[in-house]
Motif scaffolding. Structure first.
Motif, PDB file in Angstrom:
ATOM      1  N   MET A   1      37.021  42.753  34.154  1.00  0.00           N
ATOM      2  CA  MET A   1      37.020  41.883  35.318  1.00  0.00           C
ATOM      3  C   MET A   1      36.139  40.656  35.074  1.00  0.00           C
ATOM      4  SD  MET A   1      35.962  42.691  39.264  1.00  0.00           S
ATOM      5  CE  MET A   1      34.200  42.661  38.907  1.00  0.00           C
ATOM      6  N   ARG A   2      34.995  40.850  34.423  1.00  0.00           N
ATOM      7  CA  ARG A   2      34.104  39.724  34.149  1.00  0.00           C
ATOM      8  C   ARG A   2      34.820  38.655  33.315  1.00  0.00           C
ATOM      9  NH1 ARG A   2      28.739  39.475  34.656  1.00  0.00           N
ATOM     10  NH2 ARG A   2      28.585  41.743  34.894  1.00  0.00           N
ATOM     11  N   ASP A   3      35.641  39.097  32.365  1.00  0.00           N
ATOM     12  CA  ASP A   3      36.384  38.140  31.538  1.00  0.00           C
ATOM     13  C   ASP A   3      37.408  37.378  32.376  1.00  0.00           C
ATOM     14  OD1 ASP A   3      34.972  38.930  29.312  1.00  0.00           O
ATOM     15  OD2 ASP A   3      36.510  40.326  28.613  1.00  0.00           O
ATOM     16  N   LEU A   4      38.094  38.082  33.280  1.00  0.00           N
ATOM     17  CA  LEU A   4      39.078  37.427  34.143  1.00  0.00           C
ATOM     18  C   LEU A   4      38.419  36.344  34.984  1.00  0.00           C
ATOM     19  CD1 LEU A   4      41.314  40.303  35.585  1.00  0.00           C
ATOM     20  CD2 LEU A   4      41.939  38.599  33.868  1.00  0.00           C
ATOM     21  N   ILE A   5      37.306  36.689  35.582  1.00  0.00           N
ATOM     22  CA  ILE A   5      36.617  35.749  36.462  1.00  0.00           C
ATOM     23  C   ILE A   5      36.009  34.610  35.656  1.00  0.00           C
ATOM     24  CG2 ILE A   5      34.672  35.504  38.064  1.00  0.00           C
ATOM     25  CD1 ILE A   5      35.277  38.445  38.900  1.00  0.00           C
ATOM     26  N   GLY A   6      35.483  34.933  34.495  1.00  0.00           N
ATOM     27  CA  GLY A   6      34.898  33.891  33.668  1.00  0.00           C
ATOM     28  C   GLY A   6      35.912  32.862  33.236  1.00  0.00           C
ATOM     29  N   ALA A   7      37.142  33.299  33.024  1.00  0.00           N
ATOM     30  CA  ALA A   7      38.186  32.380  32.566  1.00  0.00           C
ATOM     31  C   ALA A   7      38.844  31.604  33.692  1.00  0.00           C
ATOM     32  CB  ALA A   7      39.252  33.166  31.805  1.00  0.00           C
TER      33      ALA A   7
ATOM     34  N   ALA B   1      53.877  35.075  40.355  1.00  0.00           N
ATOM     35  CA  ALA B   1      53.397  33.725  40.071  1.00  0.00           C
ATOM     36  C   ALA B   1      52.727  33.620  38.702  1.00  0.00           C
ATOM     37  CB  ALA B   1      52.412  33.285  41.154  1.00  0.00           C
ATOM     38  N   GLY B   2      52.540  34.759  38.025  1.00  0.00           N
ATOM     39  CA  GLY B   2      51.891  34.753  36.722  1.00  0.00           C
ATOM     40  C   GLY B   2      50.394  34.599  36.794  1.00  0.00           C
ATOM     41  N   VAL B   3      49.794  35.049  37.914  1.00  0.00           N
ATOM     42  CA  VAL B   3      48.365  34.876  38.157  1.00  0.00           C
ATOM     43  C   VAL B   3      47.652  36.220  38.016  1.00  0.00           C
ATOM     44  CG1 VAL B   3      46.675  34.314  39.964  1.00  0.00           C
ATOM     45  CG2 VAL B   3      48.722  32.890  39.667  1.00  0.00           C
ATOM     46  N   ALA B   4      46.485  36.224  37.396  1.00  0.00           N
ATOM     47  CA  ALA B   4      45.681  37.445  37.282  1.00  0.00           C
ATOM     48  C   ALA B   4      45.226  37.898  38.664  1.00  0.00           C
ATOM     49  CB  ALA B   4      44.480  37.198  36.378  1.00  0.00           C
ATOM     50  N   PHE B   5      44.882  39.188  38.765  1.00  0.00           N
ATOM     51  CA  PHE B   5      44.607  39.764  40.086  1.00  0.00           C
ATOM     52  C   PHE B   5      43.419  40.709  40.032  1.00  0.00           C
ATOM     53  CE2 PHE B   5      45.228  43.061  43.337  1.00  0.00           C
ATOM     54  CZ  PHE B   5      45.461  42.292  44.477  1.00  0.00           C
ATOM     55  N   VAL B   6      42.559  40.596  41.053  1.00  0.00           N
ATOM     56  CA  VAL B   6      41.500  41.563  41.304  1.00  0.00           C
ATOM     57  C   VAL B   6      41.680  42.068  42.724  1.00  0.00           C
ATOM     58  CG1 VAL B   6      39.018  41.911  41.639  1.00  0.00           C
ATOM     59  CG2 VAL B   6      39.836  40.611  39.665  1.00  0.00           C
ATOM     60  N   GLY B   7      41.730  43.381  42.881  1.00  0.00           N
ATOM     61  CA  GLY B   7      41.930  43.961  44.194  1.00  0.00           C
ATOM     62  C   GLY B   7      40.616  44.248  44.897  1.00  0.00           C
ATOM     63  N   TYR B   8      40.551  43.874  46.171  1.00  0.00           N
ATOM     64  CA  TYR B   8      39.407  44.228  47.006  1.00  0.00           C
ATOM     65  C   TYR B   8      39.819  45.397  47.895  1.00  0.00           C
ATOM     66  CZ  TYR B   8      36.305  44.261  51.023  1.00  0.00           C
ATOM     67  OH  TYR B   8      35.455  44.676  52.011  1.00  0.00           O
TER      68      TYR B   8
ATOM     69  N   GLU C   1      44.909  46.838  37.978  1.00  0.00           N
ATOM     70  CA  GLU C   1      44.031  47.285  36.894  1.00  0.00           C
ATOM     71  C   GLU C   1      42.561  47.091  37.234  1.00  0.00           C
ATOM     72  OE1 GLU C   1      45.066  45.637  33.123  1.00  0.00           O
ATOM     73  OE2 GLU C   1      47.237  45.803  33.486  1.00  0.00           O
ATOM     74  N   HIS C   2      42.273  46.152  38.125  1.00  0.00           N
ATOM     75  CA  HIS C   2      40.889  45.840  38.462  1.00  0.00           C
ATOM     76  C   HIS C   2      40.726  45.856  39.975  1.00  0.00           C
ATOM     77  CE1 HIS C   2      40.354  44.511  34.300  1.00  0.00           C
ATOM     78  NE2 HIS C   2      41.486  43.849  34.450  1.00  0.00           N
ATOM     79  N   THR C   3      39.847  46.722  40.472  1.00  0.00           N
ATOM     80  CA  THR C   3      39.554  46.763  41.899  1.00  0.00           C
ATOM     81  C   THR C   3      38.041  46.858  42.097  1.00  0.00           C
ATOM     82  OG1 THR C   3      39.686  49.187  42.056  1.00  0.00           O
ATOM     83  CG2 THR C   3      41.737  47.942  42.426  1.00  0.00           C
ATOM     84  N   VAL C   4      37.588  46.337  43.227  1.00  0.00           N
ATOM     85  CA  VAL C   4      36.169  46.431  43.609  1.00  0.00           C
ATOM     86  C   VAL C   4      36.112  46.889  45.051  1.00  0.00           C
ATOM     87  CG1 VAL C   4      35.387  44.656  41.997  1.00  0.00           C
ATOM     88  CG2 VAL C   4      36.072  44.004  44.322  1.00  0.00           C
TER      89      VAL C   4
ATOM     90  N   ALA D   1      29.594  39.046  38.810  1.00  0.00           N
ATOM     91  CA  ALA D   1      30.393  38.702  37.640  1.00  0.00           C
ATOM     92  C   ALA D   1      30.409  37.187  37.427  1.00  0.00           C
ATOM     93  CB  ALA D   1      31.823  39.224  37.804  1.00  0.00           C
ATOM     94  N   VAL D   2      30.359  36.429  38.535  1.00  0.00           N
ATOM     95  CA  VAL D   2      30.319  34.965  38.436  1.00  0.00           C
ATOM     96  C   VAL D   2      28.927  34.504  38.032  1.00  0.00           C
ATOM     97  CG1 VAL D   2      30.618  32.792  39.695  1.00  0.00           C
ATOM     98  CG2 VAL D   2      32.127  34.737  40.193  1.00  0.00           C
ATOM     99  N   ASP D   3      27.911  35.096  38.664  1.00  0.00           N
ATOM    100  CA  ASP D   3      26.531  34.688  38.423  1.00  0.00           C
ATOM    101  C   ASP D   3      25.656  35.934  38.309  1.00  0.00           C
ATOM    102  OD1 ASP D   3      24.020  33.590  38.312  1.00  0.00           O
ATOM    103  OD2 ASP D   3      24.042  32.763  40.340  1.00  0.00           O
ATOM    104  N   PRO D   4      25.491  36.459  37.097  1.00  0.00           N
ATOM    105  CA  PRO D   4      24.720  37.700  36.905  1.00  0.00           C
ATOM    106  C   PRO D   4      23.296  37.616  37.428  1.00  0.00           C
ATOM    107  CG  PRO D   4      25.952  37.153  34.932  1.00  0.00           C
ATOM    108  CD  PRO D   4      26.069  35.976  35.840  1.00  0.00           C
ATOM    109  N   GLY D   5      22.763  36.428  37.576  1.00  0.00           N
ATOM    110  CA  GLY D   5      21.399  36.287  38.037  1.00  0.00           C
ATOM    111  C   GLY D   5      21.261  36.100  39.538  1.00  0.00           C
ATOM    112  N   ALA D   6      22.381  36.204  40.251  1.00  0.00           N
ATOM    113  CA  ALA D   6      22.351  35.982  41.696  1.00  0.00           C
ATOM    114  C   ALA D   6      21.535  37.047  42.389  1.00  0.00           C
ATOM    115  CB  ALA D   6      23.774  35.981  42.256  1.00  0.00           C
TER     116      ALA D   6
END
Length: 233
Positions: A1-7, A191-198, A214-217, A226-231
Motif C-alpha cells: 500500500m505504501r508503494d501505491l500511495i507513494g506513486a 478506469a485502470g486506477v489503483a485502489f485502497v479499500g477503507y 488487495e489492500h484495505t485499511v 503511509a503518506v507522511d511516516p513522521g506525521a
C-alpha cells in the motif's frame, strides 16, 4: 500500500464512507422508504412492487427507477433523483467526518497530490459538506458526483472516475482511489486506477476482500502514515 500511495500523483475519494458518514442523523432506511413511496403512489409506475428492490439503500431505489424507460420519459425518475439530492444536501451539514479524513486530504495536498471526489452522491451535497470542513478549496472544481442533468451514471460505471482523471490531467497509472464498496473497486478497475479499500468494520472488510480488494485499511490513519511516516496522528 505504501508503494501505491507513494506513486500516486492524484487521489480520488469516494465520499460517503472515506470522507464522512453522510446520513448519521438521517437514517437511510427512512429515506429509501420515502423514495419507494413516491414511486409506488405514481399512477404510471405500474406494478412497482414487483421491480423495486427490497433495500435500505436510497441509491438502489434511484437506480431501479432509472432502469424503467417509462419513468424516465415521464420525468418521475428525475423527480426521485431530485428528492434524494434534497435529502443529501440537508444531511450534509450534520454529516460525521470520517476519522483522519481531514488530516489525510490536507497531508496529500501538502505533499503535492491532486485530489478529487468521485461519488454516487450529489455534487451539491459534497460541496456543502466540504464547506463545513473548510476543505473545499483542496478539491476546487474536481468534485464529480451525481448530476441532476443527463443520464444517471452511477458506479460501478467508471464515468465519474474518468471525469476526475480528465479534470486533474492525470493518467490512470498515476492515480489511486480510496473507496469503501465493491462498486468503487469495480469502477477503479474499469478506469485502470489503483485502489485502497477503507473498511470501517469487519463486515465491510469482508465485502471488499470478496470483491478482490488487495489492500484495505480500517483507519485512514494508516494512509496518513503511509503518506507522511513522521506525521503526529
Amino acid at each position: 500500500m505504501r508503494d501505491l500511495i507513494g506513486a500516486a500523483k492524484c487521489v480520488l475519494f469516494d465520499f460517503d464512507g472515506p470522507v464522512c458518514h453522510l446520513f448519521r442523523d438521517r437514517p437511510t432506511p427512512a429515506i429509501a422508504a420515502r423514495l419507494r413511496e413516491a414511486v409506488l403512489t405514481d399512477e404510471f409506475a405500474g406494478d412497482a412492487g414487483n421491480w423495486l428492490p427490497e433495500t435500505d439503500d436510497p441509491l438502489e431505489i434511484l437506480r431501479a427507477a432509472f432502469e424503467r424507460p417509462e419513468l424516465v420519459e415521464r420525468g418521475l425518475a428525475r423527480d426521485i433523483e431530485r428528492a434524494l439530492t434534497k435529502e443529501e444536501v440537508q444531511a450534509a451539514p450534520g454529516a460525521f467526518p470520517t476519522a483522519y479524513a481531514d488530516t489525510l486530504v490536507r497531508t496529500l495536498s501538502a505533499t503535492g497530490r491532486q485530489l478529487a471526489i468521485t461519488t454516487n452522491n450529489s455534487q451539491q451535497a459534497v460541496e456543502r459538506y466540504l464547506q463545513t470542513r473548510m476543505t473545499g478549496e483542496l478539491f476546487a472544481d474536481r468534485i464529480h458526483g451525481r448530476s441532476s442533468e443527463g443520464p444517471l451514471r452511477l458506479k460501478p460505471d467508471p464515468y465519474c472516475l474518468l471525469k476526475a482523471l480528465e479534470s486533474t490531467g492525470t493518467s490512470p497509472q498515476d492515480a489511486l482511489m480510496i473507496g469503501d464498496a465493491a462498486r468503487d473497486l469495480e469502477a477503479a478497475r474499469a478506469a485502470g486506477v489503483a485502489f485502497v479499500g477503507y473498511a470501517r468494520d469487519e463486515h465491510k472488510a469482508e465485502q471488499l476482500r470478496a470483491a478482490g480488494a488487495e489492500h484495505t485499511v480500517d483507519s485512514l490513519r494508516d494512509v496518513v502514515l503511509a503518506v507522511d511516516p513522521g506525521a503526529h496522528v
